[in-house]
Scaffold this active site. Structure first.
Site, short mmCIF file in Angstrom:
data_model
loop_
_atom_site.label_atom_id
_atom_site.label_comp_id
_atom_site.label_asym_id
_atom_site.label_seq_id
_atom_site.Cartn_x
_atom_site.Cartn_y
_atom_site.Cartn_z
N SER A 251 2.61 2.20 6.27
CA SER A 251 1.53 2.16 5.42
C SER A 251 0.24 2.68 5.58
O SER A 251 0.00 3.23 7.23
CB SER A 251 0.34 0.32 5.59
OG SER A 251 -0.72 0.25 5.17
N TYR A 264 -2.98 -6.07 12.42
CA TYR A 264 -2.16 -5.52 11.67
C TYR A 264 -1.87 -3.97 11.20
O TYR A 264 -0.35 -3.65 11.54
CB TYR A 264 -2.61 -5.54 9.77
CG TYR A 264 -1.19 -5.39 8.95
CD1 TYR A 264 -0.39 -5.68 8.76
CD2 TYR A 264 -2.34 -4.25 7.54
CE1 TYR A 264 -0.15 -5.05 7.07
CE2 TYR A 264 -1.18 -3.21 6.87
CZ TYR A 264 -0.07 -3.83 6.48
OH TYR A 264 0.16 -3.21 5.36
P1 NAD Z 1 3.22 -8.97 -1.11
O1 NAD Z 1 2.54 -10.95 -0.59
O2 NAD Z 1 3.78 -9.63 -2.61
O3 NAD Z 1 4.71 -9.13 0.14
C1 NAD Z 1 4.77 -9.71 1.01
C2 NAD Z 1 5.81 -10.84 1.86
O4 NAD Z 1 6.09 -10.78 3.25
C3 NAD Z 1 5.63 -12.29 0.99
O5 NAD Z 1 6.53 -11.72 -0.31
C4 NAD Z 1 5.93 -12.90 1.81
O6 NAD Z 1 7.69 -12.91 1.00
C5 NAD Z 1 6.80 -11.97 2.96
N1 NAD Z 1 6.55 -12.77 4.09
C6 NAD Z 1 5.66 -12.30 4.95
N2 NAD Z 1 5.30 -13.17 6.68
C7 NAD Z 1 6.96 -13.60 5.68
C8 NAD Z 1 7.41 -14.71 6.77
N3 NAD Z 1 6.81 -15.58 7.79
N4 NAD Z 1 8.80 -15.07 6.37
C9 NAD Z 1 8.77 -14.74 5.04
N5 NAD Z 1 8.54 -13.76 4.67
C10 NAD Z 1 7.34 -13.74 5.08
O7 NAD Z 1 2.42 -8.27 -0.48
P2 NAD Z 1 3.25 -6.32 -0.59
O8 NAD Z 1 1.86 -5.82 -0.11
O9 NAD Z 1 4.13 -6.40 -1.63
O10 NAD Z 1 3.87 -6.43 0.85
C11 NAD Z 1 4.78 -5.56 1.27
C12 NAD Z 1 4.69 -4.63 2.21
O11 NAD Z 1 3.65 -3.68 1.87
C13 NAD Z 1 4.18 -5.51 4.17
O12 NAD Z 1 4.63 -4.68 4.31
C14 NAD Z 1 2.25 -5.02 3.39
O13 NAD Z 1 2.15 -5.05 4.95
C15 NAD Z 1 3.13 -3.66 2.53
N6 NAD Z 1 1.99 -2.75 2.52
C16 NAD Z 1 1.03 -3.38 1.60
C17 NAD Z 1 0.11 -2.47 1.13
C18 NAD Z 1 -0.98 -3.21 0.12
O14 NAD Z 1 -1.82 -2.69 -0.68
N7 NAD Z 1 -0.20 -4.28 -0.82
C19 NAD Z 1 -0.24 -1.53 1.24
C20 NAD Z 1 0.15 -0.81 2.79
C21 NAD Z 1 1.21 -1.67 2.87
#
Ligand code: NAD
Ligand code: MG
Length: 359
Positions: A251, A264
């Site tokens: 991130s 985080y």
């Molecule tokens: P999202 O909520 O769609 O996806 C995150 C997924 O993590 C969830 O769908 C879930 O299936 C999984 N998860 C979390 N805890 C879990 C557990 N204990 N067991 C099994 N599965 C679990 O959100 P996203 O934003 O697509 O997240 C994907 C990645 O992107 C993450 O690593 C997040 O940190 C990173 N990210 C997101 C952003 C943003 O702005 N959305 C920015 C930077 C990084």
């Protein structure tokens, strides 16, 4: 002038070729077309294709239809968004607007034909965008998700199957070491092997003061974001052939942490760091390790505790495009890092953050 084929260091008229050379030439032609179509926008491809290839007639530079160009400030929803808190981990199908993970837009071109991928958090957000894109590029895909996300996950499974690829659903809690081991074994037996791992699942809970971060919350964040990738990679490594790719979702928070994301943000710095150390360790084995660093992307993570309510409503307004990214806008990065033609990319972090943040 006739067509010529390059032998080691001389050119031979096509009608003097051996059968093997003809076969090799056809393969090279297919490869050139694929690389041009996949690696460049169609209009740019038409303009920049090498004159040598064009002269040899090996590349089709004719592109039908209008140029595909779109203004990134206009193609996706902008804030303000309506307040829509959901309990963790949230369902993206209940969001308004529903995040775009490329369901109707992503077009493959065979870049991952025959590959076998495990994607954590494959039900929604970036993981879902990667799962859809991988299937359309010809890969079989196993997705992991938390059991309460079955509804989002089943949509992804149906989309993968629609491409004629194997789709394996493996629900379970990544905070458990035993489950992470089972996840890898189930993915290997379901897919018949494994050569792409996308450690994408993540836990993000916004807490304004460190004094309110409970030990349980801190532990859950570490288990999901730091321990699970470690458990998964360690279990999978003996099964990964040379040419495999490991991708972590880090991130912009790794580089420029927000004050309310104390737990985080440091896990994302850890992700960025393991990508770089493992790339050094596994490079000699022919296994590449890279990371993707998104900026603000419109996903369920943000509306299920990831951001404070005011930030959710104005989400992404601070980027240079005045909007959050959509997961579909990062799909091609996950494809690129997995594809064999990115063979010199290892230990890299590719960003997509709308002009703010790093890398
Ligand atoms: P999202 O909520 O769609 O996806 C995150 C997924 O993590 C969830 O769908 C879930 O299936 C999984 N998860 C979390 N805890 C879990 C557990 N204990 N067991 C099994 N599965 C679990 O959100 P996203 O934003 O697509 O997240 C994907 C990645 O992107 C993450 O690593 C997040 O940190 C990173 N990210 C997101 C952003 C943003 O702005 N959305 C920015 C930077 C990084
Ligand atoms: Mg989800």
């Amino acid at each position: 002038m006739g067509r010529y084929f390059k032998r080691k260091d001389s050119y031979t008229p096509l009608n003097n070729l051996t059968e093997t050379e003809k076969l090799n030439m056809n393969e090279e032609n297919k490869m050139s077309r694929r690389q041009v179509v996949a690696g460049l926008g169609a209009a740019i491809a038409a303009a920049t294709v090498s004159p040598a290839l064009a002269a040899a007639g090996t590349t089709n530079t004719q592109v039908d239809g209008p140029a595909k160009i779109s203004d990134p400030t206009k193609i996706y929803p902008k804030p303000p968004f309506k307040s829509q808190p959901q309990p963790w981990p949230g369902l993206q199908s209940k969001m308004d607007p529903v995040p775009d993970c490329g369901e109707t837009s992503y077009k493959g071109s065979g870049r991952l034909t025959g590959r076998k991928a495990l994607i954590t958090g494959g039900d929604s957000g970036m993981g879902r965008a990667a799962a859809i894109a991988y299937a359309r590029e010809g890969a079989d895909v196993a997705i992991n998700y938390y059991p309460t996300e079955e509804q989002d996950a089943q949509e992804v499974i149906a989309l993968i199957k629609k491409e004629g690829r194997k789709a394996i659903a493996i629900p379970g809690d990544l905070r458990s070491e035993d489950f992470c081991k089972q996840l890898v074994q189930k993915a290997i037996s379901g897919l018949g092997g494994l050569d792409i791992i996308v450690n994408n699942a993540g836990r993000q809970q916004s807490v304004n003061s460190i004094t309110d971060v409970t030990t349980e919350e801190f532990d859950a964040t570490m288990k999901t974001n730091v321990y699970a990738p470690f458990w998964i990679i360690r279990e999978a490594l003996p099964h990964l052939p040379p040419g495999s790719a490991i991708i972590g979702t880090t991130s912009e928070q790794a580089y420029d942490p927000s004050p309310d994301l104390y737990a985080y943000a440091q896990t994302k710095a850890a992700t960025m760091n393991y990508v770089k150390s493992l790339a050094k360790q596994l490079g000699p084995k022919g296994i590449r390790v890279n990371g993707v660093a998104p900026g603000p992307v419109w996903t369920a993570l943000q509306i299920s505790g990831g951001a404070q309510p005011e930030k959710q409503q104005m989400f992404g307004s601070w980027t240079m495009l005045a909007r959050p990214g959509q997961p579909a806008e990062l799909a091609s990065i996950y494809v690129q890092l997995a594809a064999s033609d990115a063979s010199f990319a290892t230990g890299q972090i590719y960003g997509a953050s709308g002009g703010v943040g790093q890398p």
